[in-house]
Design an enzyme around this catalytic site. Structure first.
Site, PDB file in Angstrom:
ATOM      1  N   LYS A 293      -8.507   5.811  -6.828  1.00 49.92           N
ATOM      2  CA  LYS A 293      -8.960   6.743  -7.856  1.00 49.92           C
ATOM      3  C   LYS A 293     -10.311   7.355  -7.498  1.00 49.92           C
ATOM      4  O   LYS A 293     -10.538   8.553  -7.720  1.00 49.92           O
ATOM      5  CB  LYS A 293      -9.027   6.026  -9.206  1.00 49.92           C
ATOM      6  CG  LYS A 293      -7.653   5.610  -9.740  1.00 49.92           C
ATOM      7  CD  LYS A 293      -7.753   4.790 -11.000  1.00 49.92           C
ATOM      8  CE  LYS A 293      -6.368   4.380 -11.495  1.00 49.92           C
ATOM      9  NZ  LYS A 293      -6.421   3.555 -12.708  1.00 49.92           N
TER      10      LYS A 293
ATOM     11  N   GLY B  43       0.822  -1.201   0.000  1.00 47.62           N
ATOM     12  CA  GLY B  43       0.000   0.000   0.000  1.00 47.62           C
ATOM     13  C   GLY B  43       0.854   1.248   0.000  1.00 47.62           C
ATOM     14  O   GLY B  43       2.083   1.184   0.164  1.00 47.62           O
ATOM     15  N   PRO B  44       0.235   2.387  -0.184  1.00 49.88           N
ATOM     16  CA  PRO B  44       0.998   3.648  -0.204  1.00 49.88           C
ATOM     17  C   PRO B  44       1.594   3.965   1.154  1.00 49.88           C
ATOM     18  O   PRO B  44       1.214   3.365   2.180  1.00 49.88           O
ATOM     19  CB  PRO B  44      -0.061   4.682  -0.617  1.00 49.88           C
ATOM     20  CG  PRO B  44      -1.374   4.060  -0.260  1.00 49.88           C
ATOM     21  CD  PRO B  44      -1.200   2.591  -0.412  1.00 49.88           C
ATOM     22  N   PRO B  45       2.521   4.908   1.218  1.00 50.07           N
ATOM     23  CA  PRO B  45       3.147   5.252   2.504  1.00 50.07           C
ATOM     24  C   PRO B  45       2.138   5.844   3.492  1.00 50.07           C
ATOM     25  O   PRO B  45       1.202   6.537   3.102  1.00 50.07           O
ATOM     26  CB  PRO B  45       4.205   6.297   2.116  1.00 50.07           C
ATOM     27  CG  PRO B  45       4.426   6.123   0.654  1.00 50.07           C
ATOM     28  CD  PRO B  45       3.126   5.640   0.088  1.00 50.07           C
ATOM     29  N   GLY B  46       2.356   5.552   4.769  1.00 46.50           N
ATOM     30  CA  GLY B  46       1.585   6.195   5.821  1.00 46.50           C
ATOM     31  C   GLY B  46       0.242   5.590   6.121  1.00 46.50           C
ATOM     32  O   GLY B  46      -0.564   6.209   6.833  1.00 46.50           O
TER      33      GLY B  46
ATOM     34  N   GLY C 267      -0.165   2.609   7.669  1.00 46.55           N
ATOM     35  CA  GLY C 267      -0.103   1.802   8.878  1.00 46.55           C
ATOM     36  C   GLY C 267       0.401   0.389   8.697  1.00 46.55           C
ATOM     37  O   GLY C 267       0.117  -0.474   9.524  1.00 46.55           O
ATOM     38  N   LYS C 268       1.179   0.116   7.652  1.00 43.39           N
ATOM     39  CA  LYS C 268       1.659  -1.252   7.404  1.00 43.39           C
ATOM     40  C   LYS C 268       2.629  -1.701   8.495  1.00 43.39           C
ATOM     41  O   LYS C 268       2.475  -2.786   9.075  1.00 43.39           O
ATOM     42  CB  LYS C 268       2.334  -1.320   6.020  1.00 43.39           C
ATOM     43  CG  LYS C 268       1.440  -0.924   4.862  1.00 43.39           C
ATOM     44  CD  LYS C 268       2.117  -1.115   3.526  1.00 43.39           C
ATOM     45  CE  LYS C 268       3.326  -0.200   3.348  1.00 43.39           C
ATOM     46  NZ  LYS C 268       2.950   1.213   3.311  1.00 43.39           N
ATOM     47  N   THR C 269       3.631  -0.876   8.762  1.00 42.87           N
ATOM     48  CA  THR C 269       4.640  -1.257   9.755  1.00 42.87           C
ATOM     49  C   THR C 269       4.048  -1.313  11.160  1.00 42.87           C
ATOM     50  O   THR C 269       4.321  -2.243  11.934  1.00 42.87           O
ATOM     51  CB  THR C 269       5.809  -0.273   9.709  1.00 42.87           C
ATOM     52  OG1 THR C 269       6.335  -0.225   8.379  1.00 42.87           O
ATOM     53  CG2 THR C 269       6.907  -0.684  10.667  1.00 42.87           C
TER      54      THR C 269
ATOM     55  N   SER D  94      -3.971   3.348 -17.808  1.00 47.94           N
ATOM     56  CA  SER D  94      -5.240   3.842 -17.277  1.00 47.94           C
ATOM     57  C   SER D  94      -5.790   5.046 -18.028  1.00 47.94           C
ATOM     58  O   SER D  94      -6.987   5.341 -17.959  1.00 47.94           O
ATOM     59  CB  SER D  94      -5.087   4.206 -15.797  1.00 47.94           C
ATOM     60  OG  SER D  94      -4.729   3.072 -15.047  1.00 47.94           O
TER      61      SER D  94
END
Length: 811
Positions: A737, A371-374, A376-378, A694
């Site tokens: 999107k 997913g994109p940064p920020g 909450g993955k980590t 796209s």
């Protein structure tokens, strides 16, 4: 008074000056040697000119001028390369040394100043005049003479080559000038420094330079002697230690006692026996202990084996950490630490449930949070470890290029160590930690290997029960580890590695979710971090949406947290200074603290226009709106693409144009339009690289609008890949999107029909605010977005007027 020559050179008299007081003599050029008066020196003859000059002088019984060349030779004339002060010398015996190299013995006579030089002859000649040397009878000259003799005596103590007779001879020289020249000729100083001594007319200045050179030489000799003595002391100490150790060993044998080294070997053996090692690791450890018994204790190999055994015994091999498999506890931990992410949380709870039921039969899956940064993955990985009650380990793989970072270095290398996987397992102390491999898509490969390939064994549940590190050289069981990987871009992960991962996508947060995250987590965290009482600062209902829309541009909440932190710091400063500060943060106070809005809506088209369409695209920061502009100009049918377009995007533009040419008759376009007009396709923000399929249907819509002059509705944004026949194919990142379209206040969205399934993941609030139309052919897109065609195209009207004007101009 002129000194008499020595008997060997008595036949050669000093040159007599002419009427103008000058001398004309052959010149002997010296590269790295300085000849002093009253000193006999041996000079090698390396050039034909020097050999000829020495031969002519010797045959004619005349003196010559010995002069040093300057070191910086840039190819100039000889006159610019020589020093102006040289020494008149009488040639003596010449002979061969070192095989065939000639040398000549010269006796220095007096200093000469070279006035000019003639290079035309086979050997150079110079016009010179003798330099009158100032007397050295002063008291200072006498004291300096005593000083140089003393320094030379002290320096000769470190030089065994200097005999005592030389020191006696120098001490007997009463004349300071002669003493200075004799000592200077014996110095091992730089030739340029010796040339400076030669050029000094005043004897006191000459002696001062000599004192400085002798002092530096003495300091170097003392330093060298000190280092040599220290080295000898260290060698003696090591030898003494080895001798004493051997004595202790022999004495212990005589007394029937075991030596320290043997006792250490027994202790190591006991540690290995009591350690819970697998059979192969135990055999390897005992083999290393046997090797240690035959290796000298002081050898480097002994230290390498000790380090290896310490690493081997420090690893957890069979110790399982106690896991908390209570599902309600896990749900409580995950809900308290993260808002939303329902799909991800459900997968984690399923993992804990299967672990509870299957126990040892379960093979731990390898989860990959993409997913994109920020978003909450980590932090979610840390929460999983808290929910399970396991040790949490994390390494960042971003920028790693060396395979040895994963597999370790072989023990043949100096400073070798295990890879980062086993280094972290030492810290875990159990074999079932939660292990996060962060930024797995940021690894790179070069001549040192491919770390992604090394991870294939680590992240394969079928293989990682026997992972072999290059340093350890025995299999290590990683099957009980819960591996979690994170990535921003799934396409940057090698296909073979991706195949081993269970991918869980993290979608971007909607505005409502960001508001809830800010209120539940970010604001309390920043208030506490900045020392502000929670009851003293409140963010109003309109404040957070204002920050999200106008100060952040991201899918996650990292920038949002930074902006909230800025506001808290401003309030903390006022509170610390005991100044009045606002207790309720509203949009006006936000702009006062954060400045004017940073994210503007000017990039979105807000008017119905010809040749302008709005496309939905994905960026590393989430979804966004991309305006596509097409313009036509009279020309020869060229297609120009600008805006940093990648290969796939350029292909989409060519496909859209081919579709338009194929359907030209349906749009009422003359066939020669494509040959008479140049087409310019531009995507604004030219400094940002853009690529992907796209933008297929918005490109085709903008091209058709530009040729038919039908305006495109600005309240529509679209995404989808187009084929040559006009079919619309599905694309990815639909949720991001749609969030971008809602954020930009675009109410109508066009998506490929095959993307209908992706609406299940779209938040309900987003579905309420946007209307989605699904299409499977380009004609359906045009029916939705194009206004009625004009009765006549302005382009045709302009062409008729040009033709009429050209006809009127003809006679």
């Amino acid at each position: 008074m002129e000194r008499q020559p020595t008997p060997d050179f008595a036949a050669t008299e000093n040159a007599k000056p002419g009427e103008d007081g000058t001398l004309i003599l052959p010149v002997l050029l010296l590269d790295d040697q300085v000849l002093f008066p009253d000193v006999i020196s041996i000079v090698p003859l390396e050039t034909e000119a020097n050999i000829l000059a020495a031969r002519v002088a010797a045959e004619n019984g005349q003196t010559l001028i010995a002069v040093k060349l300057k070191p910086d030779v840039n190819g100039g004339s000889l006159a610019s390369r020589i020093h102006r002060i040289g020494t008149e010398a009488a040639p003596g015996h010449a002979g061969a040394i070192a095989g065939s190299q000639l040398q000549v013995m010269l006796q220095g006579r007096r200093r000469l100043e070279i006035l000019d030089i003639d290079e035309t002859a086979p050997y150079p000649t110079a016009r010179a005049r003798a330099i009158a040397v100032a007397g050295g009878g002063s008291e200072r000259a006498h004291q300096l003479s005593i000083t140089v003799i003393d320094l030379f005596k002290r320096s000769s103590q470190y030089n065994e080559i200097v005999p005592e007779s030389v020191i006696t001879h120098l001490s007997s020289i009463a004349e300071p000038g002669r003493l200075c020249d004799s000592l200077a000729a014996m110095l091992s100083a730089d030739s340029e420094q010796l040339q400076q001594i030669l050029e000094r007319v005043e004897i006191e200045e000459r002696l001062e330079l000599l004192v400085g050179a002798l002092s530096a030489d003495l300091h170097d000799d003392q330093l060298h002697d000190e280092v040599h003595s220290r080295l000898q002391d260290e060698i003696a100490a090591n030898q003494r230690e080895m001798y004493l150790r051997e004595q202790v060993r022999v004495i212990q044998q005589e007394l029937g006692e075991s030596d320290v080294f043997q006792q250490e070997l027994r202790e190591l053996s006991e540690r290995i026996k009591h350690a819970d090692l697998p059979q192969e690791a135990r055999e390897k450890a005992m083999k290393e202990v046997s090797r240690l018994g035959v290796v000298p204790p002081m050898s480097p190999e002994s230290g390498v084996i000790h380090t290896y055994l310490d690493r081997l015994l420090a690893l957890p091999w069979k110790k399982l950490g106690e896991e908390n498999l209570d599902l309600s506890h896990a749900e409580e931990i995950l809900e308290s630490a993260h808002y939303g992410l329902d799909k991800v949380k459900a997968r984690v709870i399923e993992h804990i449930a299967v672990r509870k039921l299957a126990k040892d039969k379960m093979k731990s899956p390898i989860l990959c949070f993409v997913g994109p940064p920020g978003v909450g993955k980590t932090s979610l990985g840390k929460s999983i470890a808290d929910a399970l009650g396991c040790k949490f380990l994390r390494i960042s793989l971003g920028g790693i290029r060396d395979e040895a970072e994963i597999r370790g270095h072989r023990r043949t290398y100096i400073g070798s160590m295990p890879g980062r996987i086993l280094q972290q397992m030492e810290r875990a102390e159990t074999i079932n930690p939660v292990f996060m491999l962060d930024e797995i898509d940021k690894m790179r490969s070069d001549f040192r290997g491919d770390p992604a390939s090394a991870l294939l064994e680590v992240l394969d549940p079928e293989q990682n029960q026997s992972f072999v590190d290059h340093y350890l050289e025995v299999p290590y069981d990683l099957s009980k580890v819960t591996f979690i990987t994170t990535a921003n871009d799934l396409y940057a992960i090698p296909e073979a590695l991706e195949d081993r991962l269970e991918v869980i996508e993290f979608k971007g947060y909607s505005e409502e979710e960001k508001v809830q995250i800010a209120r539940r987590f970010l604001i309390p965290k920043q208030l506490e971090a900045n020392g502000l009482p929670i009851e003293r600062i409140q963010f109003t209902g309109k404040c957070l949406p204002h920050i999200i829309r106008h100060y952040t541009y991201e899918s996650g909440v990292r920038t949002l947290e930074r902006e909230i932190a800025k506001i808290c710091r401003k309030a903390a400063r006022q509170l610390a200074a005991e100044k009045p500060h606002p207790r309720r943060i509203n949009p006006a106070i936000v702009e006062r603290h954060l400045g004017p809005p940073q994210v503007l809506d000017s990039r979105v088209n807000r008017t119905d226009a010809i040749g302008t369409a709005s496309g939905l695209v994905w960026t590393p920061n989430g979804g966004d709106i991309q305006t596509i502009e097409v313009s036509l100009a009279p020309g020869k049918g060229n297609l120009m693409l600008t805006g940093q377009l990648g290969d796939v995007l350029q292909e989409s533009a060519h496909i859209a144009l081919s579709y338009l040419r194929w359907r030209a008759h349906e749009f009422g376009l003359p066939a020669d339009d494509f040959d008479n007009y140049d087409i310019h396709v531009h995507l604004p923000e030219g400094a940002v690289h853009k690529d992907g399929p796209s933008a297929g249907i918005p490109l085709a819509a903008a091209l058709i609008s530009a040729f038919t002059e039908q305006r495109i509705r600005c309240d529509f944004a679209m995404t989808g890949e187009i084929t040559l026949r006009g079919h619309v194919l599905p694309v990815g990142s639909v949720v991001e999107k749609l969030l971008a379209a809602r954020r930009r206040s675009i109410p109508n969205i066009i998506l490929p029909k095959d993307n209908r399934k992706d609406l299940q993941e779209v938040p309900k609030a987003v579905k309420r605010d946007v209307s989605v139309s699904f299409v499977e052919d380009m004609r359906q897109v045009l029916e939705l977005i194009l206004h009625e065609a004009p009765s006549r195209r302005q382009r045709d009207i302009d062409a008729e007027e040009r033709q009429k004007a050209e006809g009127d101009d003809q006679p």
